[in-house]
Scaffold this active site. Structure first.
Site, mmCIF file in Angstrom:
data_model
loop_
_atom_site.group_PDB
_atom_site.id
_atom_site.type_symbol
_atom_site.label_atom_id
_atom_site.label_comp_id
_atom_site.label_asym_id
_atom_site.label_seq_id
_atom_site.Cartn_x
_atom_site.Cartn_y
_atom_site.Cartn_z
ATOM 1 N N GLN A 191 0.835 -1.198 0.000
ATOM 2 C CA GLN A 191 0.000 0.000 0.000
ATOM 3 C C GLN A 191 0.876 1.258 0.000
ATOM 4 O OE1 GLN A 191 -3.638 -0.134 2.443
ATOM 5 N NE2 GLN A 191 -2.895 -2.080 3.274
ATOM 6 N N ASP A 192 0.293 2.367 -0.417
ATOM 7 C CA ASP A 192 1.015 3.629 -0.551
ATOM 8 C C ASP A 192 0.802 4.474 0.708
ATOM 9 O OD1 ASP A 192 2.180 5.999 -1.219
ATOM 10 O OD2 ASP A 192 1.098 6.275 -3.102
#
Length: 584
Positions: A191-192
């Site tokens: 995930q970012d």
């Protein structure tokens, strides 16, 4: 190393200035002719004696006799901070330590919590006292002289000795390190962190992360995301091991600071031992960068390395080192224009300056683009950098202005919801103006000083100023010279303020004890008593308040007793006294 001890050694009276009362006259009294004001009445003489005696009592100070005394005292303070952290530091519920009987006693019993709060707060102030005493014993009595040879080794040894207990302390003063844990998990989960908060993870709250981080994007650079992911990959399911690894990374940043602060101080003609003492040995840095494990230590370490490389004419290396610093926390991007100026060299033409600004920007941009492409998060950190955070703190200039204006508007029944946003935008614009001004105006002999003030403007004009933000600026001010007058006093009292705030603000106390407010009050009370003691009572530290103001000097000696029956010979006055002194 030994130093003289005794009353009023910091302001010895001029030879021959002692009066019959045993109190030396001030400089102005010695310089004035004896007959210019006529004879003083006995009552006025008595008042003057009492005044001088009280001033002597307030201002007299002593020096430690050996460096081992403050060094041992600082270790004792650090051990107390360690003890206090076990009871009121941030310990995650899944940690095996939370199941030890003596840890349970410290954290779940009122007596244990009180003892831990006392130990933590007192330990901070004992460390501060040791820091001030160490500087006192090393400082040359001649204010114009550098510290004696070997002082830098002593300061480094003290820093290491006082830092060792903090390597195993429970995190205090901040719980940001627990955000590092979950952000590392975010990266490992693909995930970012620049768009996603840690609340998307399972058990994020059980790993100690503050709820403020639940939906917040990370403000850290792309390189630190790699560090977070690497630590969590190695630590697996052990939060205690992860905390220790993050702390070791921060220790690496502190070591870089220990290397480059003296080097940069020498380049600026500043005493390297004193610069090291102000920067590295002070308890706020030890607690914030090691106990709290703030990644700011890594950021500052690489920034100082970059500034040193630029000052030595190695522009490419300097730019890459500052890029690493930006990759930890993007705030140091403000240093790049001044790295370009240092690279261009003193006396460079404007054409050359613009050329080296272009070289610096192009090299930094290429490095950051490469990191973004490899990592996959691109330039998400730039969007975070463009924001100034939510809310404000009451001690920031923007927070103060917003509080005053908001209170005034509410007093007249007007809406005050818009004030903070206006001040934030105004502060951001003003900081950019200051940075641009310092880029284009000023002597080439003071490029580093201009860089320091540009960085300061960016920090001070932000609505959020955390205690450890001072430690971004302190090394840069120390290497360019902090005078022994109000400038050093400002540093000391700023550290005192943030120690008081930090010791009371970050206390982890179980809610069922209902002791939160009481322990905050206890910590603040201890801090205020310590401040009064150190600044007004303690003869080995109150020089911080009294020295350096240019006050008239005086000293007090015990009056000599005359033998009975022995005639008192009147002392010559005026011209006769001058002739008598000349005969000697």
């Amino acid at each position: 190393m030994s130093a003289e001890a005794g009353a009023a050694e910091n302001s010895p009276a001029p030879r021959g200035a002692e009066g019959s009362t045993g109190l030396a006259k001030t400089h102005s009294e010695v310089a004035a002719p004896s007959d210019s004001r006529g004879p003083e009445s006995p009552s006025s003489q008595a008042r003057a004696r009492r005044r001088d005696l009280w001033l002597h009592v307030l201002r007299s100070s002593t020096r430690p006799k050996h460096v081992w005394s403050p060094m041992v005292e600082g270790l004792l303070g650090s051990l107390l901070v360690l003890l206090g952290s076990l009871g009121v530091g941030w310990l995650v519920s899944v940690s095996p330590l939370s199941r030890h009987a003596w840890i349970i006693l410290l954290r779940t019993e009122p007596a244990g919590v009180v003892v831990s709060t006392l130990a933590l707060t007192l330990g901070c102030w004992i460390m501060l006292r040791a820091w001030l005493r160490l500087g006192r014993v090393l400082e040359d009595p001649d204010q114009q002289q550098h510290w004696p040879p070997g002082s830098l080794r002593v300061v480094n040894a003290a820093t290491v000795l006082w830092s060792l207990p903090q390597l195993i302390a429970i995190p205090i003063f901040s719980r940001d390190v627990f955000a590092y844990l979950n952000q590392g998990r975010l990266v490992l989960a693909g995930q970012d962190p620049y768009t996603t908060g840690v609340s998307t993870l399972d058990n994020w709250f059980q790993l100690g992360t503050d709820i403020l981080w639940a939906e917040s994007e990370t403000p850290y650079g792309p390189l630190f995301l790699w560090i977070e992911a690497a630590v969590m990959s190695w630590a697996a399911e052990s939060p205690d091991l992860a905390l220790f690894l993050f702390r070791l990374a921060c220790v690496g940043g502190v070591i870089m600071m220990m290397i480059f602060v003296p080097k940069l101080a020498r380049l600026h003609g500043v005493d390297p031992a004193r610069a090291q003492w102000i920067t590295l040995a002070n308890p706020l840095l030890i607690i914030s960068f090691i106990s709290s494990a703030h990644n700011d230590a890594i950021m500052v370490g690489f920034a100082l390395a970059g500034v040193y490389a630029a000052a030595r004419g190695r522009g490419v290396l300097a730019t890459l080192l500052v890029v690493v610093s930006i990759g930890i926390k993007p705030i140091t991007i403000v240093l790049l224009p001044f790295i370009g100026l240092l690279w261009a060299g003193a006396g460079a033409s404007w054409r050359r300056k613009f050329a080296y600004w272009f070289f610096t920007a192009a090299l930094a941009a290429a490095a950051m683009i490469g990191i973004g492409l490899v990592q996959g998060f691109g330039f998400g950190w730039l969007a975070v950098l463009a924001g100034t955070g939510t809310g404000s703190v009451f001690w920031s200039p923007i927070g103060i202005a917003d509080g005053w204006l908001g209170t005034l508007l509410r007093a007249f029944g007007l809406d005050s919801g818009w004030t903070l946003e206006v001040f934030k935008i105004g502060g951001r614009i003003l900081s950019v103006v200051v940075v641009l001004w310092l880029m284009f105006r000023g002597s080439d002999r003071f490029i580093v000083q201009r860089m320091v003030w540009a960085f300061t403007a960016l920090v001070v004009l932000s609505p959020i100023i955390q205690p450890w933000y001072l430690l971004w600026l302190l090394p840069l001010f120390a290497i360019t010279g902090i005078r022994k007058d109000w400038q050093f006093k400002w540093v000391v009292f700023t550290i005192m303020f943030f120690l008081t705030f930090g010791a009371s603000d970050q206390l982890s106390i179980y809610q069922f004890l209902q002791l939160d407010q009481q322990m905050i009050a206890l910590s603040i009370t201890i801090s205020w008593i310590s401040i009064v003691w150190l600044t007004l009572v303690d003869r080995q530290t109150r020089w911080v308040v009294w020295d350096g103001w240019g006050l008239p000097s005086f000293s007090w000696e015990r009056p000599r007793l005359r033998r009975r029956g022995r005639p008192v010979v009147p002392q010559p006055q005026g011209p006769e006294a001058e002739r008598a002194d000349g005969a000697h």
